[in-house]
Enzyme design. Structure first.
Site, PDB file in Angstrom:
ATOM      1  N   ASN A  14      48.265  47.109  48.202  1.00 52.51           N
ATOM      2  CA  ASN A  14      48.007  46.255  46.145  1.00 52.51           C
ATOM      3  C   ASN A  14      49.788  47.204  45.830  1.00 52.51           C
ATOM      4  O   ASN A  14      49.508  47.791  44.970  1.00 52.51           O
ATOM      5  CB  ASN A  14      47.006  46.953  46.245  1.00 52.51           C
ATOM      6  CG  ASN A  14      46.983  46.036  45.065  1.00 52.51           C
ATOM      7  OD1 ASN A  14      47.481  45.768  44.302  1.00 52.51           O
ATOM      8  ND2 ASN A  14      45.248  46.437  44.371  1.00 52.51           N
ATOM      9  N   TRP A  15      50.539  46.533  46.025  1.00 54.84           N
ATOM     10  CA  TRP A  15      51.895  47.158  44.496  1.00 54.84           C
ATOM     11  C   TRP A  15      51.210  46.901  43.449  1.00 54.84           C
ATOM     12  O   TRP A  15      52.230  47.460  42.762  1.00 54.84           O
ATOM     13  CB  TRP A  15      53.144  45.700  44.925  1.00 54.84           C
ATOM     14  CG  TRP A  15      53.484  46.551  46.491  1.00 54.84           C
ATOM     15  CD1 TRP A  15      52.584  47.501  47.369  1.00 54.84           C
ATOM     16  CD2 TRP A  15      54.708  45.780  46.712  1.00 54.84           C
ATOM     17  NE1 TRP A  15      53.473  47.539  48.816  1.00 54.84           N
ATOM     18  CE2 TRP A  15      54.680  46.502  48.613  1.00 54.84           C
ATOM     19  CE3 TRP A  15      55.557  45.103  47.120  1.00 54.84           C
ATOM     20  CZ2 TRP A  15      56.452  46.110  49.349  1.00 54.84           C
ATOM     21  CZ3 TRP A  15      57.095  45.124  47.921  1.00 54.84           C
ATOM     22  CH2 TRP A  15      56.846  45.526  48.802  1.00 54.84           C
ATOM     23  N   LYS A  16      50.028  46.029  42.495  1.00 56.65           N
ATOM     24  CA  LYS A  16      49.794  46.258  41.603  1.00 56.65           C
ATOM     25  C   LYS A  16      51.155  45.707  40.761  1.00 56.65           C
ATOM     26  O   LYS A  16      52.124  44.147  41.760  1.00 56.65           O
ATOM     27  CB  LYS A  16      49.515  47.467  40.710  1.00 56.65           C
ATOM     28  CG  LYS A  16      48.376  47.595  41.352  1.00 56.65           C
ATOM     29  CD  LYS A  16      47.605  48.847  41.209  1.00 56.65           C
ATOM     30  CE  LYS A  16      46.402  49.059  42.029  1.00 56.65           C
ATOM     31  NZ  LYS A  16      46.043  50.898  41.261  1.00 56.65           N
ATOM     32  N   HIS A 101      39.764  42.611  42.100  1.00 52.38           N
ATOM     33  CA  HIS A 101      40.024  44.125  42.484  1.00 52.38           C
ATOM     34  C   HIS A 101      39.709  44.596  40.944  1.00 52.38           C
ATOM     35  O   HIS A 101      39.479  43.978  39.787  1.00 52.38           O
ATOM     36  CB  HIS A 101      41.274  43.971  41.928  1.00 52.38           C
ATOM     37  CG  HIS A 101      41.762  45.729  42.257  1.00 52.38           C
ATOM     38  ND1 HIS A 101      42.144  46.691  41.110  1.00 52.38           N
ATOM     39  CD2 HIS A 101      42.264  46.371  43.428  1.00 52.38           C
ATOM     40  CE1 HIS A 101      42.348  47.768  41.264  1.00 52.38           C
ATOM     41  NE2 HIS A 101      42.265  48.094  42.747  1.00 52.38           N
ATOM     42  N   GLU A 103      40.545  46.002  38.374  1.00 51.39           N
ATOM     43  CA  GLU A 103      41.474  46.857  37.698  1.00 51.39           C
ATOM     44  C   GLU A 103      40.921  44.632  36.723  1.00 51.39           C
ATOM     45  O   GLU A 103      42.074  44.300  35.786  1.00 51.39           O
ATOM     46  CB  GLU A 103      42.959  46.464  37.804  1.00 51.39           C
ATOM     47  CG  GLU A 103      42.796  47.974  37.679  1.00 51.39           C
ATOM     48  CD  GLU A 103      43.728  48.692  39.051  1.00 51.39           C
ATOM     49  OE1 GLU A 103      44.953  47.898  39.313  1.00 51.39           O
ATOM     50  OE2 GLU A 103      44.109  49.951  38.818  1.00 51.39           O
ATOM     51  N   GLU A 177      36.044  50.437  47.286  1.00 47.01           N
ATOM     52  CA  GLU A 177      36.415  51.124  45.781  1.00 47.01           C
ATOM     53  C   GLU A 177      36.479  51.638  44.422  1.00 47.01           C
ATOM     54  O   GLU A 177      36.210  50.914  44.101  1.00 47.01           O
ATOM     55  CB  GLU A 177      38.051  50.053  45.167  1.00 47.01           C
ATOM     56  CG  GLU A 177      38.907  49.441  46.632  1.00 47.01           C
ATOM     57  CD  GLU A 177      40.410  48.875  45.772  1.00 47.01           C
ATOM     58  OE1 GLU A 177      41.144  48.998  46.857  1.00 47.01           O
ATOM     59  OE2 GLU A 177      40.751  48.804  44.928  1.00 47.01           O
ATOM     60  N   GLY A 183      43.759  55.681  41.923  1.00 50.68           N
ATOM     61  CA  GLY A 183      44.799  55.959  40.840  1.00 50.68           C
ATOM     62  C   GLY A 183      44.579  57.856  41.348  1.00 50.68           C
ATOM     63  O   GLY A 183      44.853  58.280  39.931  1.00 50.68           O
ATOM     64  N   SER A 226      43.089  56.014  46.401  1.00 52.36           N
ATOM     65  CA  SER A 226      43.671  57.519  47.054  1.00 52.36           C
ATOM     66  C   SER A 226      43.775  57.643  48.659  1.00 52.36           C
ATOM     67  O   SER A 226      43.767  58.950  48.554  1.00 52.36           O
ATOM     68  CB  SER A 226      43.005  58.519  46.024  1.00 52.36           C
ATOM     69  OG  SER A 226      43.017  58.459  44.422  1.00 52.36           O
ATOM     70  N   GLY A 247      47.179  51.324  46.533  1.00 53.54           N
ATOM     71  CA  GLY A 247      47.605  51.074  45.598  1.00 53.54           C
ATOM     72  C   GLY A 247      48.641  52.076  45.676  1.00 53.54           C
ATOM     73  O   GLY A 247      50.098  51.801  46.355  1.00 53.54           O
ATOM     74  N   GLY A 248      48.853  53.278  45.266  1.00 57.15           N
ATOM     75  CA  GLY A 248      49.828  54.138  45.184  1.00 57.15           C
ATOM     76  C   GLY A 248      51.238  54.149  45.706  1.00 57.15           C
ATOM     77  O   GLY A 248      52.143  53.934  45.602  1.00 57.15           O
TER      78      GLY A 248
HETATM   79  P1  PGA Z   1      45.355  53.815  44.789  1.00 54.32           P
HETATM   80  O1  PGA Z   1      44.596  52.514  44.355  1.00 54.32           O
HETATM   81  O2  PGA Z   1      45.412  54.045  45.904  1.00 54.32           O
HETATM   82  O3  PGA Z   1      46.996  54.119  43.947  1.00 54.32           O
HETATM   83  O4  PGA Z   1      44.059  54.604  44.413  1.00 54.32           O
HETATM   84  C1  PGA Z   1      44.082  51.629  45.187  1.00 54.32           C
HETATM   85  C2  PGA Z   1      43.936  50.207  44.694  1.00 54.32           C
HETATM   86  O5  PGA Z   1      43.996  50.509  43.651  1.00 54.32           O
HETATM   87  O6  PGA Z   1      43.583  49.614  44.710  1.00 54.32           O
END
Ligand code: PGA
Length: 268
Positions: A14-16, A101, A103, A177, A183, A226, A247-248
């Protein structure tokens, strides 16, 4: 309930809202594609910002990497300014979409509306009707010793799947999640393999209660929050996961490929 080890792990990036240029996105795409070419037991799905989907997909035709969007709208066409239609994605041969998600579920900072379980549920139904595999995020904001987060997860899961036909539920890919673990740099918290395993059992128990054992066993469940090269092995093996939503670490090709290689080596 123990899930039989699946043949392929699913690894979703997930590159956001990253990166900020097509040039950088292409470079990241290229590196991930070339460095993952020999990994046979892991299926990689890259979810870049929508505007990069087609150029990234077109730059390496015929490769086994697949692509996904980060959201869709619940209508296929019409007067819906700024939205993305599921049919526009299937027309481009995009196979996956992340839905719900945290977010997106959170109220937007500028006052925009949050996506509710009801909204997410309709989007899942529409994704499935249009041959998109929905990767559906669920997760609690906080954990409590009294186990209130379990009630929250049960309610969120049941409501989020409410508009999905029972015969289609096992096609939904769930991504657990917990918000407090997303994050890691910000929260500093990661889940333990033991807590993750317990949550997997709980989610499958809820699915069994709602839809029966076969759906509960066949529904893929990923973990996100994470995920890093250092923790993926223990989470995958002891957590009994079908894959991960990253994500990150998916923005750093070296970390992402290390995660993919680990999954590849433990999946038979
Ligand atoms: P993260 O993000 O790996 O940076 O914790 C995961 C996500 O929000 O899908």
């Amino acid at each position: 309930m123990n899930k039989p080890q699946s043949h392929t792990s699913l690894l979703v990036a997930n590159w956001k809202l990253n990166p900020t240029s097509l040039k950088q996105a292409k470079a990241l795409n290229k590196k991930i594609i070339s460095d993952s070419a020999k990994l046979r037991n892991v299926a990689i799905v890259l979810c870049p910002p929508t505007i990069y989907l087609q150029p990234l997909k077109d730059s390496y035709r015929g490769m086994k990497i697949q692509y996904g969007a980060q959201n869709i709208y619940s209508a296929t066409h019409g007067a819906h300014t700024g939205e993305l239609s599921p049919t526009q994605l299937t027309d481009l041969k995009i196979n996956y979409v992340i839905l719900g998600h945290s977010e997106r579920r959170a109220p937007l900072k500028n006052g925009g509306a949050a996506e509710t379980n009801e909204i997410v549920s309709h989007r899942i139904r529409v994704a499935l009707e249009n041959s998109l595999a929905p990767i559906v995020c669920i997760g609690e904001e906080v954990r409590s010793r009294e186990g209130e987060h379990l009630h929250f997860i049960e309610e969120q899961l049941v409501q989020t799947l409410r508009h999905v036909p029972v015969t289609k539920v096992s096609e939904v890919i769930l991504a657990y999640e917990p918000l407090w673990a997303i994050g890691g740099k910000n929260t500093g918290r990661v889940i333990t393999a033991h807590d993750l395993y317990e949550m997997m059992l709980f989610i499958r128990k809820v699915l069994t209660k709602q839809y029966g054992k076969s759906v509960a066993t066949n529904t893929k469940i990923l973990y996100g929050g994470s995920v890093k090269p250092e923790n993926v092995l223990v989470l995958a093996t002891e957590g009994n996961m079908d894959g991960f939503l990253v994500g990150g670490a998916s923005l750093d090709p070296q970390s992402f490929i290390e995660i993919a290689s680990t999954l590849n080596s433990i999946t038979k």
